[in-house]
Write a protein that holds these residues in place. Structure first.
Motif, PDB file in Angstrom:
ATOM      1  N   ALA A  77       0.812  -1.211   0.000  1.00 56.39           N
ATOM      2  CA  ALA A  77       0.000   0.000   0.000  1.00 56.39           C
ATOM      3  C   ALA A  77       0.847   1.262   0.000  1.00 56.39           C
ATOM      4  O   ALA A  77       0.296   2.367   0.057  1.00 56.39           O
ATOM      5  CB  ALA A  77      -0.927  -0.001   1.212  1.00 56.39           C
ATOM      6  N   GLU A  78       2.189   1.096  -0.033  1.00 61.41           N
ATOM      7  CA  GLU A  78       3.085   2.252  -0.006  1.00 61.41           C
ATOM      8  C   GLU A  78       3.859   2.428  -1.305  1.00 61.41           C
ATOM      9  O   GLU A  78       4.777   3.254  -1.360  1.00 61.41           O
ATOM     10  CB  GLU A  78       4.098   2.097   1.136  1.00 61.41           C
ATOM     11  CG  GLU A  78       3.481   2.058   2.520  1.00 61.41           C
ATOM     12  CD  GLU A  78       4.542   1.820   3.585  1.00 61.41           C
ATOM     13  OE1 GLU A  78       4.434   2.389   4.675  1.00 61.41           O
ATOM     14  OE2 GLU A  78       5.489   1.041   3.311  1.00 61.41           O
ATOM     15  N   ARG A  79       3.524   1.682  -2.342  1.00 59.65           N
ATOM     16  CA  ARG A  79       4.332   1.688  -3.559  1.00 59.65           C
ATOM     17  C   ARG A  79       4.380   3.088  -4.188  1.00 59.65           C
ATOM     18  O   ARG A  79       3.367   3.611  -4.613  1.00 59.65           O
ATOM     19  CB  ARG A  79       3.784   0.673  -4.559  1.00 59.65           C
ATOM     20  CG  ARG A  79       4.054  -0.772  -4.180  1.00 59.65           C
ATOM     21  CD  ARG A  79       3.372  -1.740  -5.120  1.00 59.65           C
ATOM     22  NE  ARG A  79       1.927  -1.623  -4.993  1.00 59.65           N
ATOM     23  CZ  ARG A  79       1.048  -2.240  -5.797  1.00 59.65           C
ATOM     24  NH1 ARG A  79       1.489  -2.988  -6.804  1.00 59.65           N
ATOM     25  NH2 ARG A  79      -0.262  -2.093  -5.604  1.00 59.65           N
ATOM     26  N   ARG A 164       2.547  16.203  -5.962  1.00 63.81           N
ATOM     27  CA  ARG A 164       1.940  14.965  -6.478  1.00 63.81           C
ATOM     28  C   ARG A 164       1.782  15.046  -7.988  1.00 63.81           C
ATOM     29  O   ARG A 164       2.056  14.087  -8.720  1.00 63.81           O
ATOM     30  CB  ARG A 164       0.575  14.764  -5.812  1.00 63.81           C
ATOM     31  CG  ARG A 164      -0.133  13.479  -6.216  1.00 63.81           C
ATOM     32  CD  ARG A 164      -1.610  13.469  -5.796  1.00 63.81           C
ATOM     33  NE  ARG A 164      -1.875  14.130  -4.531  1.00 63.81           N
ATOM     34  CZ  ARG A 164      -1.714  13.570  -3.337  1.00 63.81           C
ATOM     35  NH1 ARG A 164      -1.277  12.319  -3.252  1.00 63.81           N
ATOM     36  NH2 ARG A 164      -1.992  14.245  -2.237  1.00 63.81           N
ATOM     37  N   LYS A 165       1.361  16.211  -8.471  1.00 62.37           N
ATOM     38  CA  LYS A 165       1.190  16.388  -9.908  1.00 62.37           C
ATOM     39  C   LYS A 165       2.516  16.288 -10.648  1.00 62.37           C
ATOM     40  O   LYS A 165       2.581  15.787 -11.769  1.00 62.37           O
ATOM     41  CB  LYS A 165       0.526  17.735 -10.183  1.00 62.37           C
ATOM     42  CG  LYS A 165      -0.889  17.858  -9.631  1.00 62.37           C
ATOM     43  CD  LYS A 165      -1.453  19.251  -9.879  1.00 62.37           C
ATOM     44  CE  LYS A 165      -2.842  19.398  -9.298  1.00 62.37           C
ATOM     45  NZ  LYS A 165      -3.382  20.766  -9.494  1.00 62.37           N
ATOM     46  N   VAL A 166       3.594  16.769 -10.015  1.00 67.52           N
ATOM     47  CA  VAL A 166       4.914  16.677 -10.634  1.00 67.52           C
ATOM     48  C   VAL A 166       5.350  15.222 -10.721  1.00 67.52           C
ATOM     49  O   VAL A 166       5.906  14.782 -11.741  1.00 67.52           O
ATOM     50  CB  VAL A 166       5.942  17.513  -9.842  1.00 67.52           C
ATOM     51  CG1 VAL A 166       7.331  17.354 -10.444  1.00 67.52           C
ATOM     52  CG2 VAL A 166       5.539  18.979  -9.828  1.00 67.52           C
ATOM     53  N   ARG A 172       4.679  10.173 -16.576  1.00 67.01           N
ATOM     54  CA  ARG A 172       4.374  10.312 -18.000  1.00 67.01           C
ATOM     55  C   ARG A 172       5.631  10.586 -18.809  1.00 67.01           C
ATOM     56  O   ARG A 172       5.811  10.045 -19.897  1.00 67.01           O
ATOM     57  CB  ARG A 172       3.363  11.440 -18.209  1.00 67.01           C
ATOM     58  CG  ARG A 172       1.989  11.164 -17.658  1.00 67.01           C
ATOM     59  CD  ARG A 172       0.999  12.205 -18.142  1.00 67.01           C
ATOM     60  NE  ARG A 172       1.351  13.550 -17.705  1.00 67.01           N
ATOM     61  CZ  ARG A 172       0.961  14.086 -16.557  1.00 67.01           C
ATOM     62  NH1 ARG A 172       0.210  13.379 -15.723  1.00 67.01           N
ATOM     63  NH2 ARG A 172       1.308  15.312 -16.237  1.00 67.01           N
ATOM     64  N   ALA A 173       6.521  11.438 -18.277  1.00 71.35           N
ATOM     65  CA  ALA A 173       7.729  11.800 -19.019  1.00 71.35           C
ATOM     66  C   ALA A 173       8.605  10.590 -19.279  1.00 71.35           C
ATOM     67  O   ALA A 173       9.301  10.520 -20.294  1.00 71.35           O
ATOM     68  CB  ALA A 173       8.511  12.867 -18.259  1.00 71.35           C
ATOM     69  N   GLY A 202       6.463   3.730  -8.628  1.00 67.69           N
ATOM     70  CA  GLY A 202       5.350   3.386  -7.772  1.00 67.69           C
ATOM     71  C   GLY A 202       4.062   3.059  -8.484  1.00 67.69           C
ATOM     72  O   GLY A 202       3.986   2.970  -9.710  1.00 67.69           O
ATOM     73  N   ASP A 203       3.031   2.886  -7.655  1.00 64.67           N
ATOM     74  CA  ASP A 203       1.688   2.569  -8.144  1.00 64.67           C
ATOM     75  C   ASP A 203       0.906   3.867  -8.328  1.00 64.67           C
ATOM     76  O   ASP A 203       0.893   4.730  -7.442  1.00 64.67           O
ATOM     77  CB  ASP A 203       0.973   1.657  -7.139  1.00 64.67           C
ATOM     78  CG  ASP A 203      -0.438   1.329  -7.577  1.00 64.67           C
ATOM     79  OD1 ASP A 203      -0.611   0.448  -8.436  1.00 64.67           O
ATOM     80  OD2 ASP A 203      -1.375   1.975  -7.056  1.00 64.67           O
ATOM     81  N   GLU A 204       0.263   4.013  -9.458  1.00 64.45           N
ATOM     82  CA  GLU A 204      -0.407   5.264  -9.783  1.00 64.45           C
ATOM     83  C   GLU A 204      -1.481   5.613  -8.761  1.00 64.45           C
ATOM     84  O   GLU A 204      -1.617   6.776  -8.358  1.00 64.45           O
ATOM     85  CB  GLU A 204      -1.008   5.169 -11.192  1.00 64.45           C
ATOM     86  CG  GLU A 204      -1.431   6.496 -11.758  1.00 64.45           C
ATOM     87  CD  GLU A 204      -1.704   6.411 -13.256  1.00 64.45           C
ATOM     88  OE1 GLU A 204      -2.012   7.472 -13.839  1.00 64.45           O
ATOM     89  OE2 GLU A 204      -1.604   5.314 -13.822  1.00 64.45           O
ATOM     90  N   GLU A 205      -2.245   4.619  -8.301  1.00 67.30           N
ATOM     91  CA  GLU A 205      -3.312   4.880  -7.343  1.00 67.30           C
ATOM     92  C   GLU A 205      -2.760   5.268  -5.981  1.00 67.30           C
ATOM     93  O   GLU A 205      -3.292   6.159  -5.309  1.00 67.30           O
ATOM     94  CB  GLU A 205      -4.206   3.640  -7.212  1.00 67.30           C
ATOM     95  CG  GLU A 205      -5.382   3.813  -6.275  1.00 67.30           C
ATOM     96  CD  GLU A 205      -6.379   4.875  -6.752  1.00 67.30           C
ATOM     97  OE1 GLU A 205      -7.188   5.317  -5.923  1.00 67.30           O
ATOM     98  OE2 GLU A 205      -6.339   5.251  -7.936  1.00 67.30           O
TER      99      GLU A 205
END
Length: 936
Positions: A77-79, A164-166, A172-173, A202-205
């Motif tokens: 749950a920390e990925r 978080r957005k970065v 994506r980059a 990490g995990d996107e969620e």
């Protein structure tokens, strides 16, 4: 701030055992000795440190904070939290709240990215600062920044949400077909293992929903004194470095509880029967075949016995590489890169791979070839000649390393220590490593080589992994059949390679010197031989035992015939592939490896380039080879066919990768559809006759003007004498003003907006905004334009990266091609969500328009100028700076000789009104050229 690629596995090793209550360096539990120049210690709170006095470069100290925690330490749950924490570290700390850290550091002369950065790997996280020591307060401030990273992060919820957005933008980059193939490969080689399940991104969620409290919990769990190491290597006495580390980190709290155990990574090993996997992606330009073995290591820290085993594996890997290189030479028309490599993750995992690139149509032959080579090594072993050939490569490599060590950059030494410590390895000096390696080379036998090979590939069967533009509805069956066919191939006896001998020699009688001049201000020697060939030399002590060469020959793309677009690109690939008349390409590459020498060919706007490097002993061979390229270029039509087949893969990126597609459309626009700045029609290039290439290329090399630059650790008089017996004896060359009919590139300035589609399912776009500028040929104006580009980049970073979180990688620069032409472009480029691309290009334009209308502030200018001033001493002690910016073309353009002496004064004299005048002159929205590339 995340590095993806095979390097992750190499650097990610971590011992299975949890840390002891009192942490020790790896050598504390090993029978290996460390580099005697390194000094190790620990504070009462458990924090460890290593210091080394090393004056390369002068006036700098490489600082590192190593956190022995990475993505492997995350719960399911920390990925992604380890990487997220590293990002948040730059948004707010105890001493630098509210996103002020980067601005303060830049004001004080640190460049974000170049001098200050951080990276998250699977086994560790590292924060890096390249600190200046004059004034002393700079080093103190840098250490305080590291201390804040260690226990002073704030985790402001608003800053966390922005960052978080970065982080999502970084995902994506870095999302491309190569990274997806790597992840698929890891899942295949290490199923049910944390190494394949814990990618640092990490995990996107998890990243989307993580709170400031979640990040603080992870931080407080792992960022503790007994899990940290501080490394300081640089131009101060070790005692002084140690004193400052103790002063800054001594007050850090000692942990009250034991350090949590490192999670067990899971199963490691080969399957009982061969396993196959196809990763299909149309964006790949070719097909990569890999036969792999993954075996478990012994665990624990590196010992003498384990290091010796690693050296033996490296010897076997070197011999396998030579075999695959021979295969590529014999079948260059169907195989691309062919290599063997071995990777250790600490003492935990040993991965061995045989790799061949090929086309979609020849993948079955490539599989059979790889499997046959694997069988051949396992069943027939290796010859004494192969062992001696590998030993020659080892000896030359160590000879260079030992001599070069005193001038190895401190940042390289610090990074090496980081990787070794995380891998539970001992950092020994090159001389210590050679003392352990030499007896192994002397006693290594074919029987031992065969035994070592089996330890690398047994027990169990290998895995066959294929990635590329191959589609198969019955992949498992087809791959298994191809593997079985390889098992049936007839085996050949082990090869018996001989020592490579250069078939060219310098002339007995030297060529005459027409002119010679010493430039006292720079220490550069300028020579012109009677045959018109020019030589520029600068002796330095920056990198001991290393010499660099850069040569300009002919007229480059400007002389390319208009009727054959793409001929220059074909020429560059052909020369590197074919080699010389008396030395085929791969034979030449084997010789270069044995001599610790490199020499490559490229084509630029107004010249052909030869670029090389060698240890000091190989300078005669480097000059001899360069001279041979000018007189004995290979004439092998078969190699041209090989090149034509290989360059087709270049077109895949321009169709499927956003940045490549963006560059393609921008090059078309700025050149007015000039084919020399664009990818030519591949089908047209495929049918160019061999003689068409040679009629253009050979005369340019045989008769074109030549200006050679040498910089590094060599004796000036000896180098001139060597050049006189090689290039000085060639037939007479004209000057550059006697060029044939040239077609100079003409840059277009018409404003507008252009968008190009990308054939990709990856949700990533690319944006570029650029403005035509002039004055690039005047070094003072060029420096002012670069500062202006830096100011605009900082505005984009503040607005689009930090406030909006809409991109990860804004980059600003001045581009004017490969010549000292007056015109060019001020560019800003970044990656973005496809839906945001057009809006972001408008936002960049608006930021530039505001800069044009209202100007920059003094603080903004100094944030760009101060890092350049701090870097000036380092720049002037950099061989690459002298080679590429000063020596190259110095006799054609003598103004270059003044550049080093005016660099600091230009930046110190730079005024805000000058910068703002340039902004007003060029950065109007009406003059902008805007480019976007987004998936279809």
């Amino acid at each position: 701030m995340l590095r993806l690629g095979r390097l992750l596995l190499l650097l990610a090793g971590l011992a299975l055992a949890s840390h002891a209550a009192v942490p020790v360096w790896p050598q504390g539990a090993s029978d290996l000795a460390t580099d005697p120049d390194l000094h190790f210690g620990a504070l009462p709170n458990g924090l460890r440190y290593a210091v080394q006095s090393h004056a390369a470069p002068q006036g700098r100290v490489a600082l590192r904070l190593l956190v022995l925690t990475g993505s492997l330490h995350e719960e399911k749950a920390e990925r992604g939290l380890a990487h997220f924490v590293e990002h948040v570290a730059f948004t707010g700390t105890r001493r630098f709240p509210d996103n002020t850290l980067v601005d303060v550091l830049q004001r004080d002369g640190f460049s974000f990215g170049a001098d200050v950065s951080a990276f998250t790997f699977q086994a560790f996280t590292v924060y890096q600062i390249e600190a200046v020591i004059d004034p002393p307060e700079r080093l103190t401030e840098a250490l305080r920044v590291l201390r804040d990273f260690a226990d002073g992060l704030i985790f402001d919820p608003a800053q966390v949400d922005r960052e978080r957005k970065v982080v999502q933008s970084e995902r994506r980059a870095r999302d491309n077909w190569q990274s997806r193939a790597f992840e698929a490969r890891q899942r295949f080689l290490l199923p049910d293992n944390l190494y394949s399940e814990r990618n640092p991104i990490g995990d996107e969620e998890v990243v989307r929903t993580a709170t400031a409290a979640d990040l603080r919990k992870f931080y407080e769990k792992w960022y503790r004194a007994d899990n940290l190491c501080v490394i300081a290597i640089g131009d101060l006495p070790a005692e002084k470095l140690e004193e400052q580390i103790r002063a800054e980190f001594g007050s850090m709290a000692a942990p009250a509880t034991p350090l949590p155990a490192t999670p067990a990574p899971g199963p490691i090993g080969n399957p009982k029967e061969v396993a196959t996997r196809l990763h299909s992606d149309p964006a790949a330009g070719a097909v990569s075949i890999e036969l792999c073995s993954v075996v478990a290591g012994p665990g624990g820290v590196e010992t003498r016995a384990l290091r010796e085993a690693s050296i033996r594996r490296e010897l076997v890997e070197t011999m396998l590489n030579e075999r695959l290189s021979q295969i590529r030479r014999d079948h260059a028309d169907i195989f691309g890169a062919a290599l063997a490599y071995n990777q250790d993750a600490g003492q935990l995992i040993n991965e061995n791979t045989l790799h061949i690139d090929t086309s979609t149509f020849m993948w079955e032959e490539a599989v059979a070839t790889v499997v046959r080579e694997w069988r051949q090594a396992g069943e027939l072993g290796f010859s004494p000649e192969e062992i001696e050939n590998a030993a020659r490569i080892f000896r030359r490599r160590y000879e260079y390393g030992i001599a070069a060590y005193p001038t190895e950059p401190s940042r390289n030494l610090a990074d090496r220590l980081i990787g070794l410590t995380a891998d539970q390895r001992v950092d020994s000096s090159p001389a210590q490593l050679w003392a352990q390696t030499e007896p192994i080379l002397a006693s290594f036998t074919p029987d031992e080589a065969k035994r070592v090979f089996h330890t690398m590939w047994e027990p169990g069967a290998p895995r066959l992994f294929i990635a590329g533009n191959l589609v198969s509805y019955y992949a498992d069956k087809e791959l298994a059949n191809a593997y079985a066919n390889g098992l049936k191939r007839t085996l050949n006896p082990p090869p018996r390679p001989q020592a490579a001998v250069l078939p060219y020699q310098p002339a007995e009688q030297p060529g005459a010197i027409r002119h010679r001049r010493h430039d006292a201000a720079t220490g550069i020697e300028l020579v012109e031989f009677a045959n018109g060939i020019r030589l520029n030399l600068k002796r330095t002590d920056f990198n001991r035992n290393l010499v660099y060469l850069r040569a300009r020959v002919g007229w480059g793309q400007e002389s390319e015939p208009k009727a054959t677009p793409g001929l220059g690109m074909l020429a560059a690939y052909y020369v590197n592939e074919a080699g010389l008349g008396r030395y085929q390409g791969d034979e030449l590459r084997r010789y270069l490896a044995q001599q610790n020498l490199s020499l490559g060919f490229s084509i630029d706007e107004d010249t052909f380039h030869f670029t090389g490097s060698a240890d000091a002993r190989a300078l005669p061979e480097m000059l001899t080879l360069f001279s041979a390229y000018l007189t004995d270029l290979a004439r092998r039509p078969s190699d041209l066919l090989t090149v034509k087949n290989r360059i087709v893969s270049l077109y895949s990126d321009s169709d499927h990768e956003a940045n490549s597609a963006l560059n393609a459309i921008a090059n078309r626009v700025i050149s007015g559809d000039d084919a020399r700045l664009a990818l030519p029609d591949p089908m047209k290039v495929r049918f160019y006759p061999f003689e068409t290439l040679m009629v253009w290329l050979e005369p340019a090399l045989r008769k074109g003007p030549v200006e050679i630059s040498l910089v590094g650790d060599f004796d000036i008089e000896q180098a001139i004498a060597l050049a006189a017996r090689t290039v000085g004896t060639l037939p007479r060359r004209p000057g550059r003003d006697s060029a044939p009919t040239l077609r100079p590139l003409k840059f277009q300035t018409k404003p507008g907006r252009w968008e190009t589609p990308v054939a990709s399912e990856i949700p990533r776009g690319a944006v570029r905004a650029q403005w035509p500028v002039r004055g690039c040929g005047d070094i003072r104006v060029r420096r002012q334009l670069e500062v202006l580009a830096g100011i605009l980049q900082e505005r984009v970073r503040h607005e689009i990266r930090e406030k909006m979180g809409a991109t990860y990688d804004p980059n600003g620069n001045i581009w004017s091609g490969e010549t000292l032409r007056d015109d060019g472009y001020l560019m800003i480029q970044l990656s973005a969500l496809p839906a945001d691309a057009r809006a972001l290009s408008k936002r960049i334009t608006a930021l530039a328009e505001d800069l044009a209308q209202h100007g920059a502030t003094e603080a903004e200018m100094q944030a760009v100028v101060q890092p350049r001033l701090s870097d000036n001493l380092n720049r002037l002690r950099d061989n690459s700076y002298w080679l590429y910016y000063v020596l190259e073309g110095a006799q054609q353009d003598p103004a270059r000789l003044k550049w080093p002496g005016t660099r600091e004064s230009d930046y110190r004299a730079m005024s805000l009104p000058e910068i703002n005048r340039l902004a007003a002159k060029y950065l109007s929205a009406k003059k902008a050229q805007l480019f976007t590339a987004v998936p279809r």
